[in-house]
Design a protein around this motif. Structure first.
Motif, PDB file in Angstrom:
ATOM      1  N   GLN A 103      -2.333   5.183  54.973  1.00 60.99           N
ATOM      2  CA  GLN A 103      -2.351   4.128  55.991  1.00 60.99           C
ATOM      3  C   GLN A 103      -0.956   3.561  56.225  1.00 60.99           C
ATOM      4  O   GLN A 103      -0.614   3.175  57.350  1.00 60.99           O
ATOM      5  CB  GLN A 103      -3.338   3.029  55.597  1.00 60.99           C
ATOM      6  CG  GLN A 103      -4.764   3.528  55.421  1.00 60.99           C
ATOM      7  CD  GLN A 103      -5.155   4.568  56.462  1.00 60.99           C
ATOM      8  OE1 GLN A 103      -5.093   4.300  57.662  1.00 60.99           O
ATOM      9  NE2 GLN A 103      -5.555   5.754  56.022  1.00 60.99           N
ATOM     10  N   ARG A 104      -0.131   3.526  55.187  1.00 57.66           N
ATOM     11  CA  ARG A 104       1.253   3.095  55.374  1.00 57.66           C
ATOM     12  C   ARG A 104       1.992   4.096  56.265  1.00 57.66           C
ATOM     13  O   ARG A 104       2.729   3.713  57.175  1.00 57.66           O
ATOM     14  CB  ARG A 104       1.953   2.965  54.016  1.00 57.66           C
ATOM     15  CG  ARG A 104       1.415   1.845  53.146  1.00 57.66           C
ATOM     16  CD  ARG A 104       2.098   1.831  51.783  1.00 57.66           C
ATOM     17  NE  ARG A 104       3.523   1.516  51.897  1.00 57.66           N
ATOM     18  CZ  ARG A 104       4.012   0.288  51.991  1.00 57.66           C
ATOM     19  NH1 ARG A 104       3.187  -0.755  52.009  1.00 57.66           N
ATOM     20  NH2 ARG A 104       5.315   0.091  52.069  1.00 57.66           N
ATOM     21  N   LYS A 123       1.714   3.886  60.089  1.00 55.90           N
ATOM     22  CA  LYS A 123       2.240   2.698  60.754  1.00 55.90           C
ATOM     23  C   LYS A 123       3.717   2.801  61.119  1.00 55.90           C
ATOM     24  O   LYS A 123       4.350   1.792  61.413  1.00 55.90           O
ATOM     25  CB  LYS A 123       2.035   1.474  59.843  1.00 55.90           C
ATOM     26  CG  LYS A 123       0.592   1.050  59.681  1.00 55.90           C
ATOM     27  CD  LYS A 123       0.028   0.504  60.976  1.00 55.90           C
ATOM     28  CE  LYS A 123      -1.365  -0.067  60.824  1.00 55.90           C
ATOM     29  NZ  LYS A 123      -1.838  -0.656  62.097  1.00 55.90           N
ATOM     30  N   TRP A 138       3.128  -2.008  64.213  1.00 55.62           N
ATOM     31  CA  TRP A 138       3.830  -0.797  63.799  1.00 55.62           C
ATOM     32  C   TRP A 138       5.239  -1.145  63.332  1.00 55.62           C
ATOM     33  O   TRP A 138       5.834  -2.116  63.804  1.00 55.62           O
ATOM     34  CB  TRP A 138       3.938   0.193  64.957  1.00 55.62           C
ATOM     35  CG  TRP A 138       2.655   0.830  65.349  1.00 55.62           C
ATOM     36  CD1 TRP A 138       1.610   0.247  66.014  1.00 55.62           C
ATOM     37  CD2 TRP A 138       2.270   2.185  65.109  1.00 55.62           C
ATOM     38  NE1 TRP A 138       0.601   1.151  66.202  1.00 55.62           N
ATOM     39  CE2 TRP A 138       0.984   2.356  65.662  1.00 55.62           C
ATOM     40  CE3 TRP A 138       2.895   3.268  64.498  1.00 55.62           C
ATOM     41  CZ2 TRP A 138       0.310   3.569  65.614  1.00 55.62           C
ATOM     42  CZ3 TRP A 138       2.229   4.476  64.453  1.00 55.62           C
ATOM     43  CH2 TRP A 138       0.944   4.616  64.994  1.00 55.62           C
ATOM     44  N   ILE A 173       7.385  -1.459  56.256  1.00 55.30           N
ATOM     45  CA  ILE A 173       5.954  -1.212  56.447  1.00 55.30           C
ATOM     46  C   ILE A 173       5.127  -2.387  55.925  1.00 55.30           C
ATOM     47  O   ILE A 173       4.126  -2.767  56.545  1.00 55.30           O
ATOM     48  CB  ILE A 173       5.521   0.086  55.734  1.00 55.30           C
ATOM     49  CG1 ILE A 173       6.332   1.271  56.284  1.00 55.30           C
ATOM     50  CG2 ILE A 173       4.032   0.340  55.927  1.00 55.30           C
ATOM     51  CD1 ILE A 173       6.039   2.588  55.612  1.00 55.30           C
ATOM     52  N   MET A 218       1.633  -4.379  57.632  1.00 52.70           N
ATOM     53  CA  MET A 218       0.342  -4.039  57.036  1.00 52.70           C
ATOM     54  C   MET A 218      -0.530  -5.285  56.875  1.00 52.70           C
ATOM     55  O   MET A 218      -0.042  -6.384  56.701  1.00 52.70           O
ATOM     56  CB  MET A 218       0.550  -3.370  55.679  1.00 52.70           C
ATOM     57  CG  MET A 218       1.210  -2.001  55.764  1.00 52.70           C
ATOM     58  SD  MET A 218       0.248  -0.761  56.643  1.00 52.70           S
ATOM     59  CE  MET A 218      -1.121  -0.475  55.514  1.00 52.70           C
TER      60      MET A 218
END
Length: 277
Positions: A251-252, A255, A263, A273, A277
Motif C-alpha cells: 500500500q505504501r 502511493k 499521493w 509516504i 498514508m
C-alpha cells in the motif's frame, strides 16, 4: 457508417489518437533536451503512479520492509507533459515509457528499463521475492512474463477502447473484453490451486499482476469496468487481491509518483509516504 478502408501507405494523423493523442507518435527519440534529477540513494527511479510504475515502488517498499538496503529516490515523470521524451529520460529508457531505473549502487551506474526487467533485476540483486530452486524460479518467471504479455491487452486494448477512444465501437470492445476476462480466468484458475501465482510465497510475479488486476478488483479501473466485466465472479482473484491489499508495504508503494491528493509526488525518504498514508 461507411467501412474504413486502410490506405496503401499509413500516415500519421495527430488529430485521431483519442485522449493520449498529444503524447503518442510513431517515432522514437527525444523531443527536447533536459537532464534527469539525481538523488542521494543507490537507486534512482523515474516513474509515474500507473500500474506499471507501481510495480517497482511496491517492490522497493517490500524490500525495505524486509530489511534490505534498497533506499531509492522516485522522481515523477509526467507523461501528459511529455517528460518521457526528454533527452535525459530517453538515455535511461530508449522506449520512452515509464518506469526506468538507474542503478547507482556500484562504481558505474547503469540503466534498467521495462517494469518486468526492473523487478527481475531487483529480485536477483537482493535475492528476495523470487524462488531460488530451478522449478520455483521458472514458475515465477513464467507468471511474470504472462503478466508482461497480458498488460497490453488489458490496458492498451480493453482500457483504450472502453474508456479512452474518441468513439465507442462494438468490435474492439468485445474483442478486448473477451481477452481481459480470459486473462482473469487464467489467474483465477491458478489461484484456486495455490496461495500465490508462483506457489506458496509472494513473488515479483504477484506484485506485477497485482498492480493491474487489483485495480479492477477494487473498482478503480476504467470507470465501471469491474461491473462490465463481472470481476467479482473471479473469487480466487478477489481473495488474493484482498490479501495483498492488507500488506502495508504494498500500500505504501501504491502511493508514489502522482500529483494528486493522497499521493507522494516524489519519494526520497519514508517520510514522504508517511505524510500521505
Amino acid at each position: 457508417m461507411s467501412e474504413y478502408v486502410p490506405p496503401k501507405v499509413w500516415t500519421w494523423d495527430q488529430e485521431n489518437g483519442g485522449q493520449f493523442a498529444s503524447i503518442n507518435r510513431p517515432i522514437a527519440g527525444p523531443t527536447h533536451d533536459k537532464d534527469l534529477p539525481r538523488g542521494e540513494h543507490p537507486f534512482q527511479l523515474y516513474s509515474l503512479g500507473t500500474p506499471n510504475g507501481q510495480k517497482v515502488t511496491m517492490l522497493f517498499e517490500e524490500l525495505l520492509a524486509a530489511g534490505h538496503d534498497a533506499e531509492y529516490d522516485a522522481w515523477l515523470i509526467s507523461i501528459q507533459d511529455g517528460d518521457q521524451f526528454s533527452s535525459g529520460f530517453v538515455s535511461v529508457n530508449p522506449n520512452s515509457k515509464i518506469p526506468a531505473l538507474l542503478d547507482c549502487s556500484g562504481e558505474t551506474p547503469f540503466r534498467v528499463f521495462e517494469s518486468g526487467a526492473i523487478l527481475l533485476h531487483l529480485a536477483e540483486k537482493f535475492r528476495a521475492f523470487m524462488p531460488t530452486d530451478p522449478a520455483g524460479r521458472a514458475e515465477c518467471l513464467s507468471w511474470l512474463m504472462w503478466q508482461m504479455g497480458s498488460a497490453p491487452m488489458i490496458g492498451g486494448g480493453f482500457g483504450h477502447f472502453y474508456a479512452y477512444a474518441p468513439e465507442k465501437f462494438e468490435y474492439p470492445i468485445n474483442r478486448y473484453a473477451m481477452e481481459t476476462k480470459r486473462l482473469f480466468s487464467v489467474a483465477d484458475r491458478r489461484l484456486a490451486e495455490t496461495p500465490y501465482l508462483a506457489g506458496d510465497m509472494l513473488t515479483i510475479a504477484d506484485i506485477a499482476a497485482y498492480a493491474w488486476l487489483g485495480t479492477f478488483a477494487r473498482g478503480e479501473a476504467y470507470g465501471d469496468a469491474a461491473t462490465f466485466l463481472e470481476i467479482e465472479s473471479y473469487t480466487h482473484v478477489e481473495r488474493w487481491v484482498a490479501e495483498l491489499d492488507a500488506r502495508p508495504a504494498l500500500q505504501r508503494g501504491r502511493k508514489v509518483n502522482r500529483n494528486a491528493e493522497g499521493w507522494a509526488i516524489e519519494r526520497h525518504s519514508a517520510a514522504d509516504i508517511d505524510a500521505v498514508m
